[in-house]
Design a protein around this motif. Structure first.
Motif, PDB file in Angstrom:
ATOM      1  N   VAL A 122      -3.399   9.997  11.354  1.00 55.51           N
ATOM      2  CA  VAL A 122      -4.342   8.884  11.509  1.00 55.51           C
ATOM      3  C   VAL A 122      -4.199   8.214  12.882  1.00 55.51           C
ATOM      4  CG1 VAL A 122      -2.869   7.108  10.420  1.00 55.51           C
ATOM      5  CG2 VAL A 122      -5.345   6.875  10.284  1.00 55.51           C
TER       6      VAL A 122
ATOM      7  N   HIS B  38       0.449   9.505  10.029  1.00 54.39           N
ATOM      8  CA  HIS B  38       0.739  10.090  11.352  1.00 54.39           C
ATOM      9  C   HIS B  38      -0.499  10.709  11.995  1.00 54.39           C
ATOM     10  CE1 HIS B  38       4.901   9.073  11.779  1.00 54.39           C
ATOM     11  NE2 HIS B  38       5.106   9.414  10.521  1.00 54.39           N
TER      12      HIS B  38
ATOM     13  N   ASP C  87      -2.680  -0.097   7.621  1.00 49.54           N
ATOM     14  CA  ASP C  87      -1.862  -0.923   6.718  1.00 49.54           C
ATOM     15  C   ASP C  87      -2.496  -2.302   6.495  1.00 49.54           C
ATOM     16  OD1 ASP C  87      -0.216   1.235   6.950  1.00 49.54           O
ATOM     17  OD2 ASP C  87       1.598   0.103   7.407  1.00 49.54           O
TER      18      ASP C  87
ATOM     19  N   PRO D 261      -0.068   0.815  16.129  1.00 48.97           N
ATOM     20  CA  PRO D 261      -0.502   1.087  14.753  1.00 48.97           C
ATOM     21  C   PRO D 261      -1.955   1.555  14.710  1.00 48.97           C
ATOM     22  CG  PRO D 261      -0.640  -1.257  15.187  1.00 48.97           C
ATOM     23  CD  PRO D 261      -0.123  -0.617  16.447  1.00 48.97           C
ATOM     24  N   SER D 262      -2.283   2.293  13.651  1.00 51.58           N
ATOM     25  CA  SER D 262      -3.676   2.723  13.498  1.00 51.58           C
ATOM     26  C   SER D 262      -4.515   1.592  12.912  1.00 51.58           C
ATOM     27  CB  SER D 262      -3.738   3.927  12.568  1.00 51.58           C
ATOM     28  OG  SER D 262      -3.272   3.555  11.286  1.00 51.58           O
TER      29      SER D 262
ATOM     30  N   LYS E 216       0.823  -1.212   0.000  1.00 48.54           N
ATOM     31  CA  LYS E 216       0.000   0.000   0.000  1.00 48.54           C
ATOM     32  C   LYS E 216       0.855   1.260   0.000  1.00 48.54           C
ATOM     33  CE  LYS E 216       1.126   1.988   3.795  1.00 48.54           C
ATOM     34  NZ  LYS E 216       1.999   1.494   4.689  1.00 48.54           N
TER      35      LYS E 216
HETATM   36  C1  MEV Z   1       2.503   3.916   8.624  1.00 47.13           C
HETATM   37  O1  MEV Z   1       2.314   3.305   7.369  1.00 47.13           O
HETATM   38  C2  MEV Z   1       1.505   4.999   8.845  1.00 47.13           C
HETATM   39  C3  MEV Z   1       1.579   5.716  10.180  1.00 47.13           C
HETATM   40  O2  MEV Z   1       0.490   6.634  10.192  1.00 47.13           O
HETATM   41  C4  MEV Z   1       1.500   4.778  11.356  1.00 47.13           C
HETATM   42  C5  MEV Z   1       0.141   4.099  11.466  1.00 47.13           C
HETATM   43  O3  MEV Z   1      -0.849   4.571  10.915  1.00 47.13           O
HETATM   44  O4  MEV Z   1       0.100   3.069  12.181  1.00 47.13           O
HETATM   45  C6  MEV Z   1       2.862   6.514  10.299  1.00 47.13           C
END
Ligand code: MEV
Length: 324
Positions: free
Chosen positions: A18, A16, A150, A146-147, A9
């Protein structure tokens, strides 16, 4: 024997921010992580990672590269389906089109493709939400906080707007904007955990960071409104929004001189917009480009010697490629 694939992706807007509850937009790429599973006579479970060049057998200490898959996915499946896989007679091999830790979601793609492969092999009932749940467990092991964006994009594909949960709010684009995405490698490994921590430390010290996060969230909302127009989306506007998003990411301290070099190289050579994508510091730089400009920019990229991908959007998410 079976093979699964999960798309990598790129985050188009909103990384960030997010993490702090603002929307982000991610696109699945036409670049994949694969898991191949075959039966072996030996009563054990072996996982081989081609990219990391390592092999792990059930019961051995788990190398850190395989912890997400072993402690996130395998443990969850053993618990929920009441199975023990130590005598399973399984050889699983993981490989990918792009290197690990490159910022294109290889770790999420790995967990997602591995989860589907294992669930299919065990012939148990599952759906995409369950794959996403296990892959999120794995992501928590690799990234700390993590959000979930991914793993979600690797499972469902397409272009998603994502607001973290629980439960996450996910919207998928119904009509697709034809986008040519160009991804240039900084050749510097990214470290999501570290980058997220750095931003969190900065936010704890400076209250202005909350305003920057909110602005990034607004950019993502505006871009989403544009993307929803499908064929009629104003690609030039999307490019400008990318440039603004990049400026704000730089202000969070997650850019680097190499990223800036590539961001400006792309803008100077026909990209409508460019930004870091994912965690930053290293990883890939993203640009969008009109089809007519691809040939020319490829020539320039080849002259400088950058490693890059030009990708369209993967629509299907994780998938069983082959079973026999
Ligand atoms: C990582 O691909 C994206 C960030 O926003 C971290 C996340 O969303 O877990 C940096």
């Amino acid at each position: 024997m079976l093979i699964t694939s999960a798309p990598m992706k790129t985050i188009l807007f909103g990384e960030h921010a997010v993490v702090y509850g603002y929307p982000a937009i991610a696109s699945a790429l036409d670049i994949y992580v694969y898991t191949k599973i075959r039966k072996i006579t030996e009563p054990t479970l072996i996982i081989k990672s081609r990219e990391y060049n390592l092999e792990w057998r059930y019961g051995e200490p788990v190398p850190k590269e395989l912890k997400p898959v072993v402690e996130g996915v395998i443990k969850s499946i053993e618990r929920d389906f009441d199975v023990k896989l130590h005598k399973a007679g399984i050889y699983a091999e993981i490989f990918s089109d792009a290197p690990p830790a490159c910022g294109l979601g290889t770790s999420a793609g790995t967990s997602v493709s591995f989860t589907l492969a294992l669930l299919k092999y065990l012939d148990v009932h599952y759906d995409k939400d369950l794959i996403n749940k296990y892959a999120f467990e794995a992501e928590k092991i690799s990234h700390g906080k993590p959000s979930g964006i991914d793993n979600t994009i690797a499972v469902y594909g397409g272009i998603l707007k994502y607001i973290k949960g629980p439960p996450p709010k996910i919207e998928q684009l119904s009509q697709m904007t034809p986008l040519n995405l160009i991804l240039v490698d900084t050749m510097i490994p990214k470290n999501t955990k570290k980058a997220v921590m750095m931003v969190s430390d900065l936010r704890a010290k400076y209250s202005i960071i909350d305003n920057i996060m909110a602005s990034i969230g607004k950019i993502a909302e505006e871009a989403w409104r544009e993307l929803r127009k499908g064929e009629d989306a104003d690609i030039e506007k999307l490019g400008t929004l990318m440039n603004i998003n990049h400026g704000l990411l730089s202000s969070l301290g997650v850019s680097s001189s190499k990223i800036e070099e590539i961001v400006h190289f792309l803008r100077n050579n026909g990209a409508l917009g460019s930004k870091l994508t994912g965690a930053g510091i290293g990883g890939f730089v993203l640009g969008i480009i009109r089809s007519e400009a691809i040939k020319e920019i490829k020539k320039k990229l080849n002259t400088v010697g950058y490693r890059y991908f030009i990708s369209s959007i993967n629509m299907s998410g994780v998938k069983l490629l082959k079973q026999k």
